[in-house]
Design a protein around this motif. Structure first.
Motif, PDB file in Angstrom:
ATOM      1  N   ARG A 116       0.840  -1.206   0.000  1.00 49.97           N
ATOM      2  CA  ARG A 116       0.000   0.000   0.000  1.00 49.97           C
ATOM      3  C   ARG A 116       0.874   1.255   0.000  1.00 49.97           C
ATOM      4  O   ARG A 116       0.615   2.209  -0.720  1.00 49.97           O
ATOM      5  CB  ARG A 116      -0.928  -0.013   1.224  1.00 49.97           C
ATOM      6  CG  ARG A 116      -1.898   1.153   1.274  1.00 49.97           C
ATOM      7  CD  ARG A 116      -2.869   1.039   2.430  1.00 49.97           C
ATOM      8  NE  ARG A 116      -3.631  -0.180   2.461  1.00 49.97           N
ATOM      9  CZ  ARG A 116      -4.693  -0.447   1.683  1.00 49.97           C
ATOM     10  NH1 ARG A 116      -5.105   0.449   0.829  1.00 49.97           N
ATOM     11  NH2 ARG A 116      -5.325  -1.586   1.795  1.00 49.97           N
ATOM     12  N   PRO A 122      -2.907   4.052  -4.133  1.00 45.79           N
ATOM     13  CA  PRO A 122      -3.241   2.899  -3.285  1.00 45.79           C
ATOM     14  C   PRO A 122      -4.624   2.324  -3.599  1.00 45.79           C
ATOM     15  O   PRO A 122      -5.544   3.044  -3.974  1.00 45.79           O
ATOM     16  CB  PRO A 122      -3.204   3.465  -1.870  1.00 45.79           C
ATOM     17  CG  PRO A 122      -2.430   4.732  -1.966  1.00 45.79           C
ATOM     18  CD  PRO A 122      -2.640   5.248  -3.353  1.00 45.79           C
ATOM     19  N   ASP A 123      -4.739   1.015  -3.425  1.00 38.90           N
ATOM     20  CA  ASP A 123      -6.029   0.343  -3.579  1.00 38.90           C
ATOM     21  C   ASP A 123      -6.960   0.811  -2.469  1.00 38.90           C
ATOM     22  O   ASP A 123      -6.512   1.218  -1.394  1.00 38.90           O
ATOM     23  CB  ASP A 123      -5.852  -1.176  -3.448  1.00 38.90           C
ATOM     24  CG  ASP A 123      -5.003  -1.759  -4.563  1.00 38.90           C
ATOM     25  OD1 ASP A 123      -5.181  -1.374  -5.723  1.00 38.90           O
ATOM     26  OD2 ASP A 123      -4.152  -2.615  -4.252  1.00 38.90           O
ATOM     27  N   GLY A 128      -6.778  -4.401  -1.626  1.00 36.26           N
ATOM     28  CA  GLY A 128      -5.348  -4.612  -1.822  1.00 36.26           C
ATOM     29  C   GLY A 128      -5.051  -6.085  -2.023  1.00 36.26           C
ATOM     30  O   GLY A 128      -5.933  -6.939  -1.923  1.00 36.26           O
ATOM     31  N   ASN A 138      -5.114  -1.984   7.296  1.00 37.07           N
ATOM     32  CA  ASN A 138      -4.834  -0.546   7.318  1.00 37.07           C
ATOM     33  C   ASN A 138      -3.944  -0.192   8.478  1.00 37.07           C
ATOM     34  O   ASN A 138      -3.574  -0.981   9.265  1.00 37.07           O
ATOM     35  CB  ASN A 138      -6.119   0.278   7.323  1.00 37.07           C
ATOM     36  CG  ASN A 138      -7.117  -0.184   8.353  1.00 37.07           C
ATOM     37  OD1 ASN A 138      -6.783  -0.851   9.322  1.00 37.07           O
ATOM     38  ND2 ASN A 138      -8.349   0.170   8.151  1.00 37.07           N
TER      39      ASN A 138
END
Length: 138
Positions: A116, A122-123, A128, A138
Motif C-alpha cells: 500500500r 493505493p487500492d 489490496g 490498514n
C-alpha cells in the motif's frame, strides 16, 4: 508404447524420491546432498512454512524492500505473490497451529502494508493484494 512392470516400478520409485532443500540445515562437509532431504521425511508444517517464506521473500523484493528498489520493484508481480501468500496462510492456518500461523499472518500483513505504501495510487481498503482473503489491512 508399452511399459514393463520393471519400468513401472522404477517410475514409481522415482515418484517417491522427490528432494526437498532444507535451507535451515547447516551445510555439512560431505557435500550438497547433505542439505537435501527426501520429501517424505519433511512434515507438512515445515513445507508450508518454507513455501510461505519463499513467497514472502520474493514479495518483499518486488514491493521494493530489497537492496536495489529502483531496479527490483514490480508491484504487479508483488500483488500476485502477496495474494498467493494470503491464500496459503488463510487455508493452512487451521492446520499448522496458532504459533506458526501468527508469524505468517504478521509477515503477510507487513507485506500488504508495504505494498500500500509503495503504490502511487493505493487500492481501496479491502481491495489490496490478498485482502479478499484476509480482510482489510490498514
Amino acid at each position: 508404447m508399452s511399459h514393463s512392470p520393471r519400468d513401472t516400478a522404477a517410475a514409481s520409485d522415482d515418484a517417491h524420491t522427490h528432494r526437498f532443500a532444507d535451507d535451515t540445515a547447516p551445510s555439512a562437509p560431505g557435500g550438497a546432498d547433505d542439505a537435501v532431504r527426501d520429501i517424505a521425511e519433511v512434515n507438512a508444517v515445515e513445507v508450508i512454512n518454507t513455501v510461505a517464506v519463499h513467497l514472502m521473500s520474493a514479495a518483499a523484493v518486488k514491493v521494493g524492500l530489497a537492496d536495489d528498489p529502483q531496479a527490483q520493484t514490480d508491484l504487479d508481480e508483488a500483488r500476485k505473490l502477496i495474494t498467493s501468500l494470503a491464500g496459503l496462510v488463510t487455508a493452512s492456518a487451521p492446520e499448522i497451529g496458532d504459533q506458526h500461523a501468527r508469524a505468517l499472518r504478521d509477515g503477510l500483513r507487513s507485506l500488504q502494508l508495504a505494498f500500500r505504501e509503495a503504490s502511487a495510487i493505493p487500492d481501496a481498503v479491502g481491495a489490496g493484494p490478498g485482502e479478499k482473503l484476509t480482510g482489510p489491512v490498514n
